[in-house]
Write an enzyme that holds these catalytic residues in place. Structure first.
Site, PDB file in Angstrom:
ATOM      1  N   ASP A  61      20.469  -9.517  16.156  1.00 46.39           N
ATOM      2  CA  ASP A  61      20.941 -10.503  15.187  1.00 46.39           C
ATOM      3  C   ASP A  61      22.365 -10.920  15.556  1.00 46.39           C
ATOM      4  O   ASP A  61      23.281 -10.085  15.570  1.00 46.39           O
ATOM      5  CB  ASP A  61      20.910  -9.908  13.776  1.00 46.39           C
ATOM      6  N   THR A  94      22.175 -17.851  13.807  1.00 48.59           N
ATOM      7  CA  THR A  94      23.563 -17.502  14.141  1.00 48.59           C
ATOM      8  C   THR A  94      23.789 -17.503  15.646  1.00 48.59           C
ATOM      9  O   THR A  94      24.822 -17.968  16.116  1.00 48.59           O
ATOM     10  CB  THR A  94      23.919 -16.119  13.568  1.00 48.59           C
ATOM     11  N   THR A  95      22.818 -16.988  16.386  1.00 45.46           N
ATOM     12  CA  THR A  95      22.945 -16.973  17.849  1.00 45.46           C
ATOM     13  C   THR A  95      22.958 -18.401  18.385  1.00 45.46           C
ATOM     14  O   THR A  95      23.768 -18.746  19.254  1.00 45.46           O
ATOM     15  CB  THR A  95      21.793 -16.174  18.485  1.00 45.46           C
ATOM     16  N   ASP A 390      17.190 -12.250   6.751  1.00 45.46           N
ATOM     17  CA  ASP A 390      17.141 -13.573   7.384  1.00 45.46           C
ATOM     18  C   ASP A 390      15.981 -14.396   6.829  1.00 45.46           C
ATOM     19  O   ASP A 390      16.134 -15.587   6.534  1.00 45.46           O
ATOM     20  CB  ASP A 390      16.970 -13.423   8.902  1.00 45.46           C
TER      21      ASP A 390
END
Length: 539
Positions: A61, A94-95, A390
């Site tokens: 994550d 997010t990545t 998530d």
């Protein structure tokens, strides 16, 4: 005085100017993006993070990785902020946001080397970001709030690749049901506040044993085994003060010279505790939740009165209880009234695989939902929590906005192509910045292919070919390597995940580009110099 140097900065301060400052900052941003790039997609790798205490976190994550890393460089921290904002706003992607921000900087660096002024690049980037948001909205798909199948696909996409894939169907069902239960129509539209969903982790048993409870679940047992296990029509008192004998605030010494005086002292202490419990009983409460301790003697009186009590609760749990049951958090036992009590249909203690927990169901004020997650080890359960968290966020965002896009790199390929066409319609140097901005989006499909073991250039060429034919939803199936329709393959993401990543990544890149001097105060002996491009990553 002529010719005498004037010192403005303190000794040891470091100044990096112009091209060097920009180069260092861009290098730091790219370093952060590269740190998480290999985790992108269902086949992305995991990172093991070890903190200074020796605690281990294993995750892919992006937000968790960047939060746990000990980053010193100020520019690198700005990219971390992009991921944090993405996590707060959407819960997933997010990545993608961090990788895009790094790639925007990388493409800007190419223009800087050609002599394009940073202000021109910043203007072009903002123009391109505005157009990119328009494009991605134009290719979005509307879904209704009753379309649970589409919502499950959104949850599935978020869970895929996070270590819980073997049970993703079951977890997706749990998350969709949980978010649907807490969602409500307001004057500002449909709102689903994920903070209303409580997640309890239990190491032991398989992931398949995880379940949803319509109510609050507290990882606390009764304070005394003789207290009732079940209270129906619960009148709940919430205390943030201890039910104990109050010690004096100042140091005091009591001299006792006879057994009678000792007994009088003990009797007085007992009397004070009895008065406190009487006030609780007189309020009409039959359930007590206390943030602090409950004296043994107080427990005895509460047990005799048939009251269910639990102590040492977290402040966050007390707040949830108050919100769900309508109780008031009492700061002074002398002030308790019947109006301060909350109500619920049932409060009971249940034994969950040897661990006793308190269930509050039938909350009268607000719908309360809890998810109990099981897993073989604590690391498995922690990883599972990240995946479910998530999934909850993306389902909530999809419900609120009612718009989704196909995944698998398909929006990024479409954005790259459409922005490239838009760039050619512009005049002036901003055209160069928009063109580079368009190229930056190709990093997502390329990284997906690379992390899955395929040739990134070949896959990108295949994707562009399909999109040029008008197939806007074509993306990379990371398991087979084929270019397929992502909507039909059930790879779906919320629209907001893309728009937020574009906006946050652009703003961070523009902010970095506009910095031409870095003035760093004298560093402490144990601190890295902020102008260094590399990062201190304590993993």
């Amino acid at each position: 005085m002529a010719g005498q140097p004037i010192y403005i900065l303190a000794d040891g301060s470091q100044v990096t100017r112009g091209r060097d400052a920009q180069s260092n900052n861009i290098m730091a941003g790219k370093a952060v993006a590269n740190a998480v790039r290999t985790t992108l997609g269902p086949k992305g790798m995991d990172k093991m993070l070890v903190d200074s205490m020796g605690d281990v976190v294993i995750t892919n994550d992006g937000a968790t990785i960047l939060k746990e890393m000990d980053i010193e460089h100020p520019t690198a921290k700005m990219i971390v902020e992009v991921a944090k904002t993405q996590d707060d706003e959407v819960g997933d992607g997010t990545t993608t946001a961090a990788v895009l921000a790094g790639e925007f900087l990388s493409k800007a660096e190419e223009l800087l080397k050609k002599g394009v002024h940073p202000t021109i690049i910043a203007t072009g980037y903002r123009q391109a970001a505005k157009k990119a948001v328009e494009i991605v909205k134009s290719i979005s798909i509307d879904i209704s709030r009753d379309d649970t199948e589409a919502l499950k696909k959104v949850a599935n996409t978020a869970i895929t690749g996070k270590g819980a894939e073997s049970h993703k169907e079951m977890l997706a069902e749990l998350t969709v049901e949980a978010v649907s239960l807490i969602g409500e129509e307001t004057d500002d539209g449909y709102v689903a506040d994920v903070s209303d969903i409580k997640i309890e982790k239990q190491a032991g048993e398989s992931v398949g044993e995880s379940k949803l409870v319509k109510g609050l679940v507290l990882d606390k047992a009764r304070t005394h085994p003789n207290m009732p296990e079940k209270i129906e029509d619960a009148k709940i008192l919430v205390l943030s003060v201890p039910v104990e004998f109050k010690k004096t605030e100042m140091d005091a010494e009591i001299k006792i010279s006879s057994p009678d005086q000792m007994q009088m002292f003990l009797d007085q202490e007992e009397k004070m505790v009895k008065q406190m419990t009487d006030k609780i009983l007189n309020s009409g409460a039959n359930v007590v939740f206390c943030q602090k301790g409950i004296d043994d003697l107080a427990q005895y009186y509460l047990e005799k009165a048939g009251i269910y009590a639990a102590k040492r609760l977290k402040k966050s749990d007390l707040d949830r209880i108050c919100e769900a049951t309508g109780a008031t958090n009492i700061q002074d036992i002398d002030e308790i009234t019947a109006k301060d009590l909350g109500s619920a249909d049932l409060v009971e203690e249940r034994d969950i695989k040897g661990n006793k927990m308190t269930y509050i169901t039938g909350c009268r004020e607000k719908k309360a939902v809890s998810i109990i997650l099981h897993g073989g080890t604590q690391h498995v359960v922690d990883s599972l929590q990240h995946a479910v968290d998530d999934a909850l966020h993306v389902v909530a965002v999809a419900l609120e906005d009612g718009k989704v896009v196909a995944g698998g790199g398909s929006p990024e390929v479409e954005l790259s192509m459409r922005l490239g066409e838009y760039a050619s319609s512009l005049s002036g140097r901003e055209q160069l910045a928009v063109a580079k901005f368009a190229e930056a989006f190709e990093v997502i499909p390329e990284t997906l292919a690379e992390n899955s073991g395929y040739d990134p250039i070949n896959k990108l060429v295949e994707l562009r070919s399909k999109h040029e034919e008008g197939n806007k939803r074509m993306g990379l199936n990371v398991y087979t390597g084929e270019i397929v329709d992502m909507w039909e393959s059930n790879v779906i993401e919320p629209l907001r995940a893309k728009t937020q990543a574009i906006n946050a990544g652009t703003e961070a890149a523009v902010m970095v580009l506009r910095i031409d001097d870095v003035v760093a105060a004298s560093p402490h002996s144990n601190q890295a110099s902020p102008e260094m491009p590399d990062m201190d990553m304590d993993m």
